[in-house]
Design a protein around this motif. Structure first.
Motif, PDB file in Angstrom:
ATOM      1  N   ILE A 118      18.178  -9.387  10.651  1.00  0.00           N
ATOM      2  CA  ILE A 118      18.571  -8.157  11.337  1.00  0.00           C
ATOM      3  C   ILE A 118      17.446  -7.142  11.148  1.00  0.00           C
ATOM      4  O   ILE A 118      16.985  -6.927  10.020  1.00  0.00           O
ATOM      5  CB  ILE A 118      19.888  -7.590  10.766  1.00  0.00           C
ATOM      6  N   HIS A 119      17.018  -6.510  12.231  1.00  0.00           N
ATOM      7  CA  HIS A 119      15.861  -5.619  12.188  1.00  0.00           C
ATOM      8  C   HIS A 119      16.254  -4.179  12.512  1.00  0.00           C
ATOM      9  O   HIS A 119      17.063  -3.927  13.401  1.00  0.00           O
ATOM     10  CB  HIS A 119      14.811  -6.071  13.215  1.00  0.00           C
ATOM     11  N   ARG A 120      15.621  -3.262  11.791  1.00  0.00           N
ATOM     12  CA  ARG A 120      15.734  -1.835  12.079  1.00  0.00           C
ATOM     13  C   ARG A 120      14.321  -1.247  12.114  1.00  0.00           C
ATOM     14  O   ARG A 120      13.494  -1.578  11.249  1.00  0.00           O
ATOM     15  CB  ARG A 120      16.562  -1.128  11.012  1.00  0.00           C
ATOM     16  N   PHE A 121      14.051  -0.377  13.089  1.00  0.00           N
ATOM     17  CA  PHE A 121      12.692   0.113  13.319  1.00  0.00           C
ATOM     18  C   PHE A 121      12.614   1.630  13.181  1.00  0.00           C
ATOM     19  O   PHE A 121      13.547   2.352  13.517  1.00  0.00           O
ATOM     20  CB  PHE A 121      12.216  -0.282  14.714  1.00  0.00           C
ATOM     21  N   PHE A 122      11.442   2.088  12.717  1.00  0.00           N
ATOM     22  CA  PHE A 122      11.150   3.514  12.615  1.00  0.00           C
ATOM     23  C   PHE A 122       9.758   3.783  13.178  1.00  0.00           C
ATOM     24  O   PHE A 122       8.815   3.016  12.918  1.00  0.00           O
ATOM     25  CB  PHE A 122      11.178   3.978  11.154  1.00  0.00           C
ATOM     26  N   GLY A 123       9.632   4.883  13.946  1.00  0.00           N
ATOM     27  CA  GLY A 123       8.310   5.365  14.305  1.00  0.00           C
ATOM     28  C   GLY A 123       7.617   5.934  13.087  1.00  0.00           C
ATOM     29  O   GLY A 123       8.262   6.392  12.127  1.00  0.00           O
ATOM     30  N   TRP A 124       6.281   5.972  13.117  1.00  0.00           N
ATOM     31  CA  TRP A 124       5.546   6.351  11.910  1.00  0.00           C
ATOM     32  C   TRP A 124       5.742   7.810  11.519  1.00  0.00           C
ATOM     33  O   TRP A 124       5.556   8.183  10.362  1.00  0.00           O
ATOM     34  CB  TRP A 124       4.068   6.011  12.069  1.00  0.00           C
ATOM     35  N   ASP A 125       6.135   8.659  12.458  1.00  0.00           N
ATOM     36  CA  ASP A 125       6.410  10.049  12.088  1.00  0.00           C
ATOM     37  C   ASP A 125       7.646  10.170  11.208  1.00  0.00           C
ATOM     38  O   ASP A 125       7.847  11.205  10.551  1.00  0.00           O
ATOM     39  CB  ASP A 125       6.614  10.904  13.348  1.00  0.00           C
ATOM     40  N   GLU A 126       8.480   9.129  11.183  1.00  0.00           N
ATOM     41  CA  GLU A 126       9.695   9.125  10.363  1.00  0.00           C
ATOM     42  C   GLU A 126       9.481   8.509   8.985  1.00  0.00           C
ATOM     43  O   GLU A 126      10.395   8.482   8.165  1.00  0.00           O
ATOM     44  CB  GLU A 126      10.797   8.338  11.069  1.00  0.00           C
ATOM     45  N   VAL A 127       8.276   7.983   8.734  1.00  0.00           N
ATOM     46  CA  VAL A 127       8.025   7.171   7.539  1.00  0.00           C
ATOM     47  C   VAL A 127       7.290   7.992   6.483  1.00  0.00           C
ATOM     48  O   VAL A 127       6.340   8.720   6.785  1.00  0.00           O
ATOM     49  CB  VAL A 127       7.189   5.924   7.903  1.00  0.00           C
ATOM     50  N   ASN A 128       7.742   7.859   5.253  1.00  0.00           N
ATOM     51  CA  ASN A 128       7.062   8.449   4.096  1.00  0.00           C
ATOM     52  C   ASN A 128       6.406   7.331   3.293  1.00  0.00           C
ATOM     53  O   ASN A 128       7.067   6.333   2.966  1.00  0.00           O
ATOM     54  CB  ASN A 128       8.061   9.181   3.200  1.00  0.00           C
ATOM     55  N   VAL A 129       5.143   7.505   2.955  1.00  0.00           N
ATOM     56  CA  VAL A 129       4.422   6.499   2.183  1.00  0.00           C
ATOM     57  C   VAL A 129       3.642   7.165   1.063  1.00  0.00           C
ATOM     58  O   VAL A 129       2.938   8.156   1.302  1.00  0.00           O
ATOM     59  CB  VAL A 129       3.440   5.698   3.066  1.00  0.00           C
ATOM     60  N   LYS A 130       3.783   6.641  -0.129  1.00  0.00           N
ATOM     61  CA  LYS A 130       2.887   6.988  -1.233  1.00  0.00           C
ATOM     62  C   LYS A 130       1.871   5.863  -1.305  1.00  0.00           C
ATOM     63  O   LYS A 130       2.190   4.740  -1.687  1.00  0.00           O
ATOM     64  CB  LYS A 130       3.666   7.115  -2.538  1.00  0.00           C
ATOM     65  N   GLU A 131       0.649   6.145  -0.916  1.00  0.00           N
ATOM     66  CA  GLU A 131      -0.318   5.083  -0.683  1.00  0.00           C
ATOM     67  C   GLU A 131      -0.931   4.516  -1.959  1.00  0.00           C
ATOM     68  O   GLU A 131      -1.313   3.348  -1.994  1.00  0.00           O
ATOM     69  CB  GLU A 131      -1.422   5.589   0.249  1.00  0.00           C
ATOM     70  N   ASP A 132      -1.078   5.334  -3.001  1.00  0.00           N
ATOM     71  CA  ASP A 132      -1.686   4.814  -4.216  1.00  0.00           C
ATOM     72  C   ASP A 132      -0.625   4.133  -5.073  1.00  0.00           C
ATOM     73  O   ASP A 132       0.572   4.246  -4.835  1.00  0.00           O
ATOM     74  CB  ASP A 132      -2.378   5.937  -4.991  1.00  0.00           C
ATOM     75  N   ALA A 133      -1.087   3.405  -6.083  1.00  0.00           N
ATOM     76  CA  ALA A 133      -0.173   2.654  -6.942  1.00  0.00           C
ATOM     77  C   ALA A 133       0.450   3.558  -8.006  1.00  0.00           C
ATOM     78  O   ALA A 133      -0.213   4.452  -8.521  1.00  0.00           O
ATOM     79  CB  ALA A 133      -0.920   1.509  -7.613  1.00  0.00           C
ATOM     80  N   PRO A 134       1.716   3.325  -8.353  1.00  0.00           N
ATOM     81  CA  PRO A 134       2.655   2.387  -7.733  1.00  0.00           C
ATOM     82  C   PRO A 134       3.189   2.935  -6.411  1.00  0.00           C
ATOM     83  O   PRO A 134       3.484   4.104  -6.299  1.00  0.00           O
ATOM     84  CB  PRO A 134       3.780   2.269  -8.762  1.00  0.00           C
TER      85      PRO A 134
END
Length: 409
Positions: A118-134
């Motif tokens: 089952i798939h759910r999709f988000f546009g990138w304006d809706e996405v939060n990312v912490k790019e560095d580790a962790p």
């Protein structure tokens, strides 16, 4: 398109960055590295790449005790091309115009009876990312870090049928799980910083938790399942790159029993992956790399560590009902043999778009209820002063995660 910095004040995260073992020979590949588990879609891969985090595990029906195997995946693709809404590469208009896919896809589902994805999709304006580790990644009520995941994915039958570009089945799944990664498969040089910076491989692989303990709840199609560390047989890895390998092979299990002693091997896990690695325009055909952590002793069969002189023999047989994997790997000091099988009726055909918008893996079989027979040997000097193979253990594996697929037109 600028990725937003994540802010989740209600979730406490322990310090999970672990120092490498002082004796790398002793632990070998079993070295966790959050840097390799971080968000990789930077530079060229930001507009022509994918990156995903995969989790699979077993839960038990709260009321009947019946087992069911599940998977959760956070799949990201082409963030630089994104915006307020997901962009689907399979839409005819986008195929005609050459518009590439761009979104965060949450893929969840189950193997066994009525297997589904089952798939759910988000546009990138809706996405939060912490790019560095962790790393951390979230969108709406879906969240993933090294130590926790939670979310909700729902799609009706009518929605799935009216949106073939979703590449999704119908169903619903809600989850809240704690994650503790116990044993790693760090492939070493093959995913080291230099090769990552060069985007040398078409498809990279890192298993931060080839043995992972999960705890919490899953609600699948309205039924509650309890997930416990001792009964989840969990697994966590990630892949990233510019395209997918073909053939595509993966096998892993930490539910292993010795046929010699009859005992469960609580500190044993293996992981096998690959098929046809590509470095630039060069293909390494019929090749997998693998790790077997056998009761605290590491055995690695890794072609990227050329000094280990690893040899591979492999074949996959597919019929109407089953898929069989036969793999034999050997170094001058150790040998690992496996015959694995999984029923197609309990598997799904994993569906992914590639960064260029193509959908070539239309028969990528994926399961979590397979079975395997394993044998481990090591070299020993005989009484006649000759080198010969000595059996270390003859084993069985259950709750086997498995994949196999080739590009087909």
């Amino acid at each position: 398109m600028e990725l937003k910095n994540i802010s989740l004040p209600n979730i406490e995260l322990p310090n999970i960055i672990k120092k490498p073992a002082s004796d790398n020979t002793e632990r070998a590949f079993n070295r966790q590295d959050p840097e390799r588990d971080a968000f990789m879609l930077k530079g060229p891969l930001a507009s022509k790449g994918y990156d995903w985090w995969w989790h699979s595990f077993t839960g038990k029906n709260k009321y009947t005790g019946e087992e069911r195997s599940f998977f959760i995946e956070f799949f990201t693709i082409n963030p630089e091309l994104g915006g307020p809404a997901p962009v689907f590469g399979q839409l005819p208009a986008n195929q005609e115009s050459g518009k590439k896919p761009s979104y965060l896809m949450i893929k969840v589902g189950s193997w066994g009876k009525d297997a589904c994805q089952i798939h759910r999709f988000f546009g990138w304006d809706e996405v939060n990312v912490k790019e560095d580790a962790p790393f951390l990644i979230s969108a709406d009520n879906c969240f993933l870090s090294e130590t926790r995941t939670l979310g909700r994915v729902e799609l009706t039958k009518e929605e799935a049928e009216s949106h073939p570009e979703y590449l999704s089945d119908a169903g619903s799944m809600v989850w809240d799980l704690k994650i503790e990664k116990k044993t790693a498969f760090n492939v070493g040089y093959g995913t080291g910083r230099m090769l990552r910076d060069l985007d040398a491989f078409q498809m990279f692989w890192h298993a931060e938790g080839m043995k992972t303990e999960y705890s919490g709840q899953v609600y699948f199609n309205g039924t509650e399942y309890q997930v416990t560390p001792e009964g989840c047989f969990g697994y966590a890895d990630k892949n990233w790159g510019s395209d997918f390998t073909s053939p595509w092979i993966w096998l892993s299990s930490n539910d292993i029993t010795s046929k010699v002693s009859g005992k469960k091997l609580a500190d044993t896990v293996f992981d096998i992956g690959g098929g046809c690695p590509r470095v630039g325009n060069h293909e390494i055909k019929d090749t997998v790399l693998s790790a077997l952590w056998y009761e605290g002793t590491p055995y690695e069969f890794n072609f990227s560590k050329f000094w280990t002189l690893t040899k591979n023999k492999m074949k996959v047989k597919e019929n109407k009902k089953e898929i069989h994997w036969y793999i034999e790997q050997e170094t001058p000091l150790a040998k690992f043999e496996i015959h694995a099988v999984c029923q197609k009726s309990e598997m799904i055909k994993n569906r992914y778009e590639a960064p260029d918008g193509s959908f070539r893996h239309k028969n990528l079989w994926c399961g979590g209820t397979g079975h395997a027979e394993l044998k481990l040997f090591k070299k020993k000097v005989s009484l006649k002063n000759k080198w010969e193979w000595e059996l270390v253990d003859d084993m069985t594996a259950d709750h086997l995660g498995c994949e196999y697929g080739v590009f087909r037109t």
